[in-house]
Design a protein around this motif. Sequence first.
Motif, PDB file in Angstrom:
ATOM      1  N   LEU A   1      -9.067  76.758  21.329  1.00 36.05           N
ATOM      2  CA  LEU A   1      -9.748  75.505  20.975  1.00 36.05           C
ATOM      3  C   LEU A   1      -9.215  74.982  19.639  1.00 36.05           C
ATOM      4  CD1 LEU A   1     -12.324  73.827  21.838  1.00 36.05           C
ATOM      5  CD2 LEU A   1     -13.614  75.311  20.329  1.00 36.05           C
ATOM      6  N   THR A   2      -9.052  75.882  18.697  1.00 39.77           N
ATOM      7  CA  THR A   2      -8.575  75.505  17.368  1.00 39.77           C
ATOM      8  C   THR A   2      -7.104  75.082  17.415  1.00 39.77           C
ATOM      9  OG1 THR A   2     -10.085  77.177  16.515  1.00 39.77           O
ATOM     10  CG2 THR A   2      -8.558  76.220  14.955  1.00 39.77           C
ATOM     11  N   ARG A   3      -6.331  75.794  18.222  1.00 37.94           N
ATOM     12  CA  ARG A   3      -4.901  75.434  18.376  1.00 37.94           C
ATOM     13  C   ARG A   3      -4.775  74.003  18.891  1.00 37.94           C
ATOM     14  NH1 ARG A   3      -3.227  80.899  20.119  1.00 37.94           N
ATOM     15  NH2 ARG A   3      -2.283  81.777  18.240  1.00 37.94           N
ATOM     16  N   LYS A   4      -5.580  73.711  19.891  1.00 37.86           N
ATOM     17  CA  LYS A   4      -5.542  72.370  20.492  1.00 37.86           C
ATOM     18  C   LYS A   4      -5.903  71.320  19.440  1.00 37.86           C
ATOM     19  CE  LYS A   4      -7.748  69.946  24.269  1.00 37.86           C
ATOM     20  NZ  LYS A   4      -9.020  69.873  24.961  1.00 37.86           N
ATOM     21  N   PHE A   5      -6.890  71.681  18.604  1.00 43.07           N
ATOM     22  CA  PHE A   5      -7.334  70.759  17.551  1.00 43.07           C
ATOM     23  C   PHE A   5      -6.211  70.509  16.549  1.00 43.07           C
ATOM     24  CE2 PHE A   5      -8.882  71.174  13.092  1.00 43.07           C
ATOM     25  CZ  PHE A   5      -9.340  69.874  12.913  1.00 43.07           C
ATOM     26  N   ILE A   6      -5.504  71.585  16.154  1.00 44.73           N
ATOM     27  CA  ILE A   6      -4.421  71.432  15.177  1.00 44.73           C
ATOM     28  C   ILE A   6      -3.276  70.602  15.756  1.00 44.73           C
ATOM     29  CG2 ILE A   6      -2.655  72.714  13.877  1.00 44.73           C
ATOM     30  CD1 ILE A   6      -4.876  74.928  13.571  1.00 44.73           C
ATOM     31  N   GLU A   7      -3.078  70.749  17.065  1.00 40.88           N
ATOM     32  CA  GLU A   7      -2.038  69.937  17.727  1.00 40.88           C
ATOM     33  C   GLU A   7      -2.461  68.469  17.843  1.00 40.88           C
ATOM     34  OE1 GLU A   7      -1.771  72.051  21.401  1.00 40.88           O
ATOM     35  OE2 GLU A   7      -0.872  73.811  20.426  1.00 40.88           O
TER      36      GLU A   7
END
Lengths: 396, 301
Positions: free
Chosen positions: A365-371
């Motif tokens: 979820l956080t990875r997607k947010f950073i992307e």
Amino acid sequence: MMSKVISGNEAVALGVKLSRVKVIAIYPITPQTYIIEELAAMRDKGELDAEVIRVESEHSAMAAIYGAASTGVRVYTATASQGLLYMHEMVWWVAGSRIPIVMTVGTRAVGAPWNIWNEHTDFMSERDSGWIMTFASTPQEALDLTLQAFRISEDERVFLPMMVGMDGFILSHTKTRVYIPSQEDVDEFLPPRKQPYTLDPEDPVDIGNMFQPIDYMKFRHSIHLAMLHSIDVIKEVGKEYEKKVIPIGSYSTLNDSYKLDDAEYAIVSMGAWSLDVMQVVDELRKEGIKIGLYRIRYVRPWDEEDIKKKLGDKQGILVLDRSVSFGRGGHLYLELKSTLPEANIKGVVTGLGGVSIGKDMILPLTRKFIEGNTNNEWFYPSEVEKVELRNPRYIK
Amino acid sequence: MSLGIRDISNKPRLLPGTSACPGCPENIALKAISMALGENAVFIVVAGCSSIIQGMGPKSTYNYPVLNIAFAAGPAAAAGMAKAFKLRNKDIKPVVWAGDGGTADIGFASLSGAAERNDNILYICVDNEAYMNTGGHRSGSTPFGAKTASTPGGKKENKKDLPFIMIAHHVPYVATASVGYLHDLMDKIKKARSIEGFSYVQVLTPDPYGWMFDPSKTAELGKLAVQTCYWPLIEYENGKLFISQESMHCLDKRTRKPIKEFLKLQGRYKGVSEEVIRGLEDYIDRMWERIKSIYEGKVIL
């Protein structure tokens, strides 16, 4: 100071006993039941010098301790979910009277449909009531905040009731090592009760009678100001707690943070899953991503200044909410957005009704947010994705 | 227990200048009850006329400490208070003051809880038979046939028999009284005050505005309610039921005043049918059958 492996509920019950509470109203509701069972048992064994009232509802639980508190004694009760909603009227009444009271909320989803598992909606639905609201992330913190709550609530700059939230089951029923202060240390930290007025025939006062609009408005303003003043009091009490009671906590600020100073991204969360978020932070830091955690410990008062200072310069902020205002978004997201209107904030609602959310889910979820691929949304773990609901429809 | 002149010369704890309406029965009851209660009491005032009678804060016409509270919370708050006073070794009686709406309807769960726990409180229900403070809407205590703001065609159901429901809770003391007979009222309050544990007193308080009669006739209506046997004056103590002198004649149907004499003064019964009157007579007959059975020890509640 000694340590024991105990649950959040046991830790809170010990905190209540150490606070030398005099009147306790008990009514069972999952998941806080163990607190009141423990207190009733302590009373029976003679370990607790308090009157226990077995009330017939949560509405009466709050009314009973309110009545007792108005005569000048320290009181306590605990509730959750439907119970908190049922006592909602009295929750407001207590704050409106500026009577110091402490209550634990073992958070739980609200029906319908019935659901006994964890969520923050019950707790968050009281944020306009005039109570100071703090939320623990470990059983240790639940104990520490309970002890501090009596000091804060009874401080003459505050005189407001205070509720301590903790994640139902996740904290209430999970056993971890908890440091328990000695009675002497608590006695030194927590002086006898102070309160603004008491009911006594020798000096009759009325509490809660009809007021003219001009007086009423002024009185409401006094609650607002007391809430703002409590920020300083909470910090003072926190520092003193670290010094006099348990030196392992970190209570000099209202909210807590982890690897946030040099971070470009921040995750904002509240409660037990903040510890999962810390693992996510560690993992992403290994990959060279500068990210940190800002953990909300106090929903009321809302430490606007600190939030601006700590989060104002971040490139992106991801807010995780375990509660929702339907049609709007997560409660913490809405609060953050109003504090930092210009910031790049995304809010995700997840984990409702006890849906299990751990590190393995927060990480992607956080990875997607950073992307940059996250909008304000509801996040489902895969098993929730598969559920198909029958929508209400008109039947001829 | 009789009340000598010395007993009632206590200084009244209801100060002059209340916000009560002219002819207000609660005002009369408050004054009499405060004389009987004496000094060491705290009032828990449940939402209703009495929240208004004390006047605008921060001033007050009640010379007692008062905790004003939401509708359904009175008995529980009093229970908490009783425990706290006990801890502090203070002989202070928490007295809940509630209307019939707060008692029969919204507050009943909390009243029943306090009764079952035998909390050391005195609960006074001032029964004006409707939600008078809100504009005269029917409550569970409104009698059959009465026209109210929410039953303009007359209420279809009988009055909820609160005193008997409270007796069935096995509490130490239950009594009924009327503002038509103040000495009887004060006697009962004095006794209730002296009881360790839960006591309940329901006072009939005819309301000039809701019942629609001339405000000069409050006491008269309070008397007629008793004389026609519509409102019994009884006491229940240690498992025994006593009938007050003023109500003894009701045991025999032939010595009861006709109910019409009570109804004819009231606008809420203006133009009612004979059927309604018969319905009320039936209600009275059945109530007195029950009282007689308990009084004679044939039925134990």
